[in-house]
Scaffold this motif. Sequence first.
Motif, PDB file in Angstrom:
ATOM      1  N   ILE A 170      99.814   4.440 -35.501  1.00 49.25           N
ATOM      2  CA  ILE A 170      99.770   2.967 -35.454  1.00 49.25           C
ATOM      3  C   ILE A 170      98.843   2.496 -34.337  1.00 49.25           C
ATOM      4  O   ILE A 170      98.085   1.530 -34.498  1.00 49.25           O
ATOM      5  N   THR A 171      98.899   3.181 -33.199  1.00 51.28           N
ATOM      6  CA  THR A 171      98.028   2.802 -32.081  1.00 51.28           C
ATOM      7  C   THR A 171      96.564   3.000 -32.428  1.00 51.28           C
ATOM      8  O   THR A 171      95.720   2.132 -32.140  1.00 51.28           O
ATOM      9  N   LEU A 172      96.229   4.122 -33.045  1.00 51.75           N
ATOM     10  CA  LEU A 172      94.841   4.356 -33.462  1.00 51.75           C
ATOM     11  C   LEU A 172      94.402   3.326 -34.492  1.00 51.75           C
ATOM     12  O   LEU A 172      93.256   2.846 -34.454  1.00 51.75           O
TER      13      LEU A 172
ATOM     14  N   LYS B  87      93.593   0.153 -32.671  1.00 51.75           N
ATOM     15  CA  LYS B  87      92.314   0.209 -31.967  1.00 51.75           C
ATOM     16  C   LYS B  87      91.138   0.125 -32.935  1.00 51.75           C
ATOM     17  O   LYS B  87      90.132  -0.535 -32.652  1.00 51.75           O
ATOM     18  N   LEU B  88      91.254   0.783 -34.094  1.00 52.96           N
ATOM     19  CA  LEU B  88      90.169   0.749 -35.080  1.00 52.96           C
ATOM     20  C   LEU B  88      90.000  -0.649 -35.679  1.00 52.96           C
ATOM     21  O   LEU B  88      88.896  -1.006 -36.109  1.00 52.96           O
TER      22      LEU B  88
ATOM     23  N   GLN C  63      95.387  -8.523 -31.934  1.00 57.47           N
ATOM     24  CA  GLN C  63      94.547  -8.205 -33.085  1.00 57.47           C
ATOM     25  C   GLN C  63      93.696  -9.417 -33.489  1.00 57.47           C
ATOM     26  O   GLN C  63      94.076 -10.558 -33.230  1.00 57.47           O
ATOM     27  N   PRO C  64      92.553  -9.188 -34.122  1.00 61.24           N
ATOM     28  CA  PRO C  64      91.763 -10.310 -34.645  1.00 61.24           C
ATOM     29  C   PRO C  64      92.580 -11.099 -35.669  1.00 61.24           C
ATOM     30  O   PRO C  64      93.399 -10.516 -36.402  1.00 61.24           O
ATOM     31  N   PRO C  65      92.402 -12.413 -35.750  1.00 62.28           N
ATOM     32  CA  PRO C  65      93.227 -13.233 -36.645  1.00 62.28           C
ATOM     33  C   PRO C  65      93.175 -12.798 -38.105  1.00 62.28           C
ATOM     34  O   PRO C  65      94.177 -12.891 -38.824  1.00 62.28           O
ATOM     35  N   ASN C  66      92.026 -12.337 -38.566  1.00 66.01           N
ATOM     36  CA  ASN C  66      91.903 -11.959 -39.971  1.00 66.01           C
ATOM     37  C   ASN C  66      92.365 -10.532 -40.262  1.00 66.01           C
ATOM     38  O   ASN C  66      92.293 -10.068 -41.406  1.00 66.01           O
ATOM     39  N   ARG C  67      92.881  -9.823 -39.254  1.00 65.44           N
ATOM     40  CA  ARG C  67      93.320  -8.438 -39.450  1.00 65.44           C
ATOM     41  C   ARG C  67      94.751  -8.206 -38.988  1.00 65.44           C
ATOM     42  O   ARG C  67      95.183  -7.058 -38.863  1.00 65.44           O
TER      43      ARG C  67
ATOM     44  N   LEU D  32      96.919  -6.233 -41.527  1.00 68.22           N
ATOM     45  CA  LEU D  32      96.615  -4.809 -41.573  1.00 68.22           C
ATOM     46  C   LEU D  32      97.222  -4.068 -40.389  1.00 68.22           C
ATOM     47  O   LEU D  32      97.515  -2.865 -40.487  1.00 68.22           O
ATOM     48  N   ALA D  33      97.421  -4.757 -39.276  1.00 70.15           N
ATOM     49  CA  ALA D  33      98.015  -4.130 -38.099  1.00 70.15           C
ATOM     50  C   ALA D  33      99.538  -4.135 -38.169  1.00 70.15           C
ATOM     51  O   ALA D  33     100.192  -3.202 -37.681  1.00 70.15           O
ATOM     52  N   VAL D  34     100.123  -5.166 -38.777  1.00 66.99           N
ATOM     53  CA  VAL D  34     101.580  -5.284 -38.845  1.00 66.99           C
ATOM     54  C   VAL D  34     102.165  -4.370 -39.915  1.00 66.99           C
ATOM     55  O   VAL D  34     103.270  -3.837 -39.753  1.00 66.99           O
ATOM     56  N   TYR D  35     101.442  -4.138 -40.999  1.00 68.72           N
ATOM     57  CA  TYR D  35     101.969  -3.338 -42.109  1.00 68.72           C
ATOM     58  C   TYR D  35     102.345  -1.914 -41.686  1.00 68.72           C
ATOM     59  O   TYR D  35     103.447  -1.449 -42.016  1.00 68.72           O
TER      60      TYR D  35
END
Length: 232
Positions: free
Chosen positions: A129-131, A134-135, A202-206, A209-212
């Motif tokens: 999740i951390t990687l 960062k990506l 995280q960027p607003p539009n991503r 993808l980070a929460v999932y």
Amino acid sequence: MKMAEAEEESSKPLFAGLSDVSISEDITVEGEITVPMGSQSQEEDYSTLDEPVKDTILRDLKAVGKKFVHVMYPKKSTALLRDWDLWGPLVLCVTLALMLQGGSANSKEEGGPQFAEVFVIIWFGAVVITLNSKLLGGTISFFQSLCVLGYCILPLTVAMLVCRLVLLGGLTMATFIIRLVVVISMFAWSTVASTAFLADSQPPNRKALAVYPIFLFYFVISWMILTFTPSS
């Protein structure tokens, strides 16, 4: 004549006329007058490297306790991101793995790998999740993310403890419903707490993808807790 006057003037003291100059008492002196101090005291130069081990342990325990409080009362704050540590996540991971150990084991020899499996699943999931964060362009560091994900396992650890106590009453429909309600509640708590600290990085539009992956991470741990049955 001029030579005589020059010799007379040269024979006078250099500051002979200054003795007749008087300074009035009404003249005020402006500016700051500071008295040079000696070196700082030993207490001010006291370093944490010189403090007793007891004080260091107590300070670390207080810091871990404050982070636990922030997880139990989640809100948008940088408390977990600032002054991160991995002591709390390590204790929670070991505690959860110990309570899950022996769920389907028929002997003591089979209980060892279960602890390792739970331990690896939790830390490997947190690293993935951390990687991913960062990506996607996250603004927090690698260890800050691990710290947040690890501390937010606290509600699920509490759920595991409650389930162990409920299972003392046997495997019945009533105990299963109680466990289901507790696990779902703590799963939601862990997810909300972690996203409250990580979503803004995280960027607003991503953000989705980070929460999932965070949702899946805590879902897997919750499923392990819900399906746990003590060995006979």
